[in-house]
Structures are given as C-alpha cells and as structure tokens.
Design a protein around this motif. Structure first.
Motif, PDB file in Angstrom:
ATOM      1  N   UNK A   1      -2.606  22.957 -17.596  1.00  0.00           N
ATOM      2  CA  UNK A   1      -2.331  22.555 -18.968  1.00  0.00           C
ATOM      3  C   UNK A   1      -3.133  21.311 -19.353  1.00  0.00           C
ATOM      4  N   UNK A   2      -4.215  21.053 -18.635  1.00  0.00           N
ATOM      5  CA  UNK A   2      -5.055  19.903 -18.991  1.00  0.00           C
ATOM      6  C   UNK A   2      -5.723  20.113 -20.345  1.00  0.00           C
ATOM      7  N   UNK A   3      -5.991  21.368 -20.684  1.00  0.00           N
ATOM      8  CA  UNK A   3      -6.519  21.699 -22.002  1.00  0.00           C
ATOM      9  C   UNK A   3      -5.515  22.595 -22.716  1.00  0.00           C
ATOM     10  N   UNK A   4      -5.737  22.865 -23.999  1.00  0.00           N
ATOM     11  CA  UNK A   4      -4.794  23.650 -24.801  1.00  0.00           C
ATOM     12  C   UNK A   4      -4.674  25.067 -24.261  1.00  0.00           C
ATOM     13  N   UNK A   5      -3.453  25.502 -24.056  1.00  0.00           N
ATOM     14  CA  UNK A   5      -3.213  26.879 -23.636  1.00  0.00           C
ATOM     15  C   UNK A   5      -3.237  27.777 -24.870  1.00  0.00           C
ATOM     16  N   UNK A   6      -4.009  28.876 -24.816  1.00  0.00           N
ATOM     17  CA  UNK A   6      -4.161  29.783 -25.942  1.00  0.00           C
ATOM     18  C   UNK A   6      -3.318  31.031 -25.714  1.00  0.00           C
ATOM     19  N   UNK A   7      -2.363  31.249 -26.617  1.00  0.00           N
ATOM     20  CA  UNK A   7      -1.559  32.464 -26.576  1.00  0.00           C
ATOM     21  C   UNK A   7      -2.414  33.622 -27.088  1.00  0.00           C
ATOM     22  N   UNK A   8      -2.462  34.710 -26.353  1.00  0.00           N
ATOM     23  CA  UNK A   8      -3.303  35.839 -26.747  1.00  0.00           C
ATOM     24  C   UNK A   8      -2.748  36.528 -27.986  1.00  0.00           C
ATOM     25  N   UNK A   9      -3.672  36.963 -28.883  1.00  0.00           N
ATOM     26  CA  UNK A   9      -3.304  37.726 -30.081  1.00  0.00           C
ATOM     27  C   UNK A   9      -4.390  38.753 -30.353  1.00  0.00           C
ATOM     28  N   UNK A  10      -3.982  39.922 -30.884  1.00  0.00           N
ATOM     29  CA  UNK A  10      -4.951  40.948 -31.245  1.00  0.00           C
ATOM     30  C   UNK A  10      -4.973  41.126 -32.758  1.00  0.00           C
ATOM     31  N   UNK A  11      -5.718  42.132 -33.228  1.00  0.00           N
ATOM     32  CA  UNK A  11      -5.855  42.357 -34.665  1.00  0.00           C
ATOM     33  C   UNK A  11      -4.546  42.799 -35.311  1.00  0.00           C
ATOM     34  N   UNK A  12      -3.605  43.287 -34.506  1.00  0.00           N
ATOM     35  CA  UNK A  12      -2.287  43.655 -35.028  1.00  0.00           C
ATOM     36  C   UNK A  12      -1.316  42.488 -34.963  1.00  0.00           C
TER      37      UNK A  12
END
Length: 324
Positions: A43-54
């Motif tokens: 968590x040293x950098x921003x954690x990105x939650x995955x998202x798709x086109x839907x």
C-alpha cells in the motif's frame, strides 16, 4: 590487632563466597502491548480497484495481525473511508490470533450503481482507515490503526454518433452532417485519429475528417461534462450513380488507443435522377400555367354571351315599339 584484622578479612571473604554461591533468579518477561497491525498488500502507492466497461468493480487487499504474546489475542475491526467511494467494501468484524501467531484477513471490493461509479473522478484518492481494538471481555485494552489510499482506474469509451441531414445528396453536390462525440468513460478523452469508409460508393468523400484529431471530449452525462458536437461535410462527385451508400465513421481514442465506429446508410441521387426531378417539377409548373390561362381565357366568352342576349332584348323591344 593483626589477628582482628585477619578475622574481619576472612569473614568478608567467607560472606562473598556464600553470596556468590546463591543463584540469581532471572526476571520474567513483561506482558505489554506486543501485537502489530499492518498491510500484507503493498500500500505504498494507491491501490486501484479494478473496473470494466460495465462498471463492475473487483479487488481485494490483505492486512495482518502479528501476536507476540504467550496468550491468544482477540480484536474487533472497523473500516472507514474519509470520502465517498464508488464501490462497496467488506471485511471481518472480529479476528482472533493465536499465541505467537501471525494471521491475515481480506477486505474485498464490489460494485454499486453504474451511474454513481461514473461520477467518481479517477484523479481522486480516498483513504481507507483500518482500526483494530484489542478486546478483553467488553473492555478495549489497546488500539492500533493503519491507512491506505484507494482509487479507481481510468475507463475510456469514445465513439461517434451521427445525425443524418434531411437534405437529399445529389451527385456533384454536398450536404452537412452533425456528429456527436460520445465519451462513455469516466475521464476526459481526445480523438487521436478519425477516419471514414464508404461501401459500394467510391465516389463519396468526407473532406476535413482528419481535422477531428486532437479534439477534446469530456465525459458524457457525467461529472458535469459538456457535449461535443462537430459538423461533417459529405460530398458526392458528378459520376456518383443513384445508390444507397453505407458509411462508417471511426474514432481512435487517445486514452486507450481503441478504435470505435458507427455505420449508417444514405441514399445518393445521380445526375439523371436530379434532372428527372427538375423536369418533373418544370412540367408541373407548365401544366399549372396552362390551366390558369384556360380559366382566364374563358371569362370573355361568358361576357360575350351576356352581351348577345342584351342586344337581342334591345332589338326585340324596338320591334315591339315599331309595331305599336
């Protein structure tokens, strides 16, 4: 005197010998707050939650609790975000760690409403605060907390929408079409490249379509984005036959470099059809003129008949007067 001194000295030596023979009992360990809460996920950098086109969200982060005690550890967990987030999150409410143990638990992320997800700017960062409370019965013995930044990815979905003109396109002429550049993603995008293809109609062209490159397109119907419209010119050469043409307009996104297109049909009238239409219109105008001329010419005949009757009546009256 010497004997007294020797006696005292021997007594001291004997005392030291006895003291040194007595074992020293070691001090036992002090049971303090010897447990640690931390991130197992980087968590040293921003954690990105995955998202798709839907706008389906997915992801998880893992934390750990290390217990250095000789007894089990019972903790209660609380999760807080400083700001609103466009996804759901879930983790255990309580957690147990055995003596001298190190165990992990997972926080999972899921989807919420699609429109709400698009409203969240991917440039934003939300801080997750994880609070762990050591519980002894109903009493909180100690508390630790950690933080981590969480965000969402940039989603790009740039495509054109064309509105057909009510004008008829004839060979040797041109018309204008209106096109809306639609950005269905969650971040500002731009046109990297624009192109057009004509099926079965090689005599059509769309000059200036390349000029759409570098056009900025804000998010459509989200984040207060403004709609982007452009005007396209469609030309047909004089050799274009009468035909229904299939036209495909494609845009390449600067964000994800994907090409998306729209296809529409447009009927083009040939020169012969245009001349035929003009001739029919002229013929119609000519017939209308003849009809009007005939109607106007018939009016004097009505006046002549009336005049003839009038003369006859005058002559008859004079004849009657003569006989009298």
């Amino acid at each position: 005197m010497k004997q007294s001194f020797l006696v005292i000295l021997l007594t001291l030596l004997l005392g030291c010998s006895i003291m040194s023979s007595i074992p020293v009992q070691a001090q036992g360990p002090i049971d303090g707050s010897s447990w640690t809460l931390g991130w197992a996920t980087d968590m040293d950098s921003k954690y990105i939650v995955e998202m798709d086109l839907d706008w389906d969200a997915d992801g998880e982060i893992t934390a750990y609790v290390e217990n250095n005690r000789m007894s089990p550890l019972e903790i209660e967990l609380t999760y807080e975000f400083e700001d609103w987030v466009p996804f759901s999150f879930n983790g255990p409410d309580s957690f147990s760690v055995a003596a001298n143990g190190n165990d992990t638990f997972t926080i999972t992320f899921g989807s919420i409403d699609d429109d709400d997800a698009r409203e969240y700017n991917p440039d934003n960062t939300s801080t997750l605060i994880l609070i762990a409370e050591e519980k002894v019965g109903d009493t909180t013995a100690s508390t630790q907390e950690i933080e981590g930044d969480v965000g969402v990815p940039r989603i790009f979905d740039l495509r054109p929408e064309v509105t057909l003109s009510e004008e008829t396109l004839y060979a040797g002429s041109w018309i204008e079409l209106s096109a809306k550049l639609t950005n269905n993603g969650n971040a500002r995008d731009a046109v990297k490249q624009a192109s057009v293809q004509f099926r079965s109609c090689p005599h059509l062209s769309m000059p200036g379509v390349d000029d759409l490159a570098n056009t900025l397109v804000e998010t459509t119907d989200a984040q207060n984005g403004k709609d982007t419209y452009v005007t396209l010119r469609l030309e047909a050469s004089e050799s274009q036959p009468n035909r229904v043409c299939e036209i495909t307009l494609a845009l390449t996104s600067e964000g994800d470099e994907a090409s998306r297109s729209t296809t529409f049909e447009l009927e083009v009238m040939s020169v012969d059809e245009q001349d035929s239409s003009s001739t029919s219109a002229e013929t119609g105008d000519s017939n209308d003129g003849d009809s009007l001329s005939q109607e106007s010419n018939s009016l004097p005949w009505v006046g002549g008949v009336e005049l003839l009757i009038l003369f006859s009546m005058v002559a008859l009256r004079r004849g009657c007067m003569t006989q009298d």
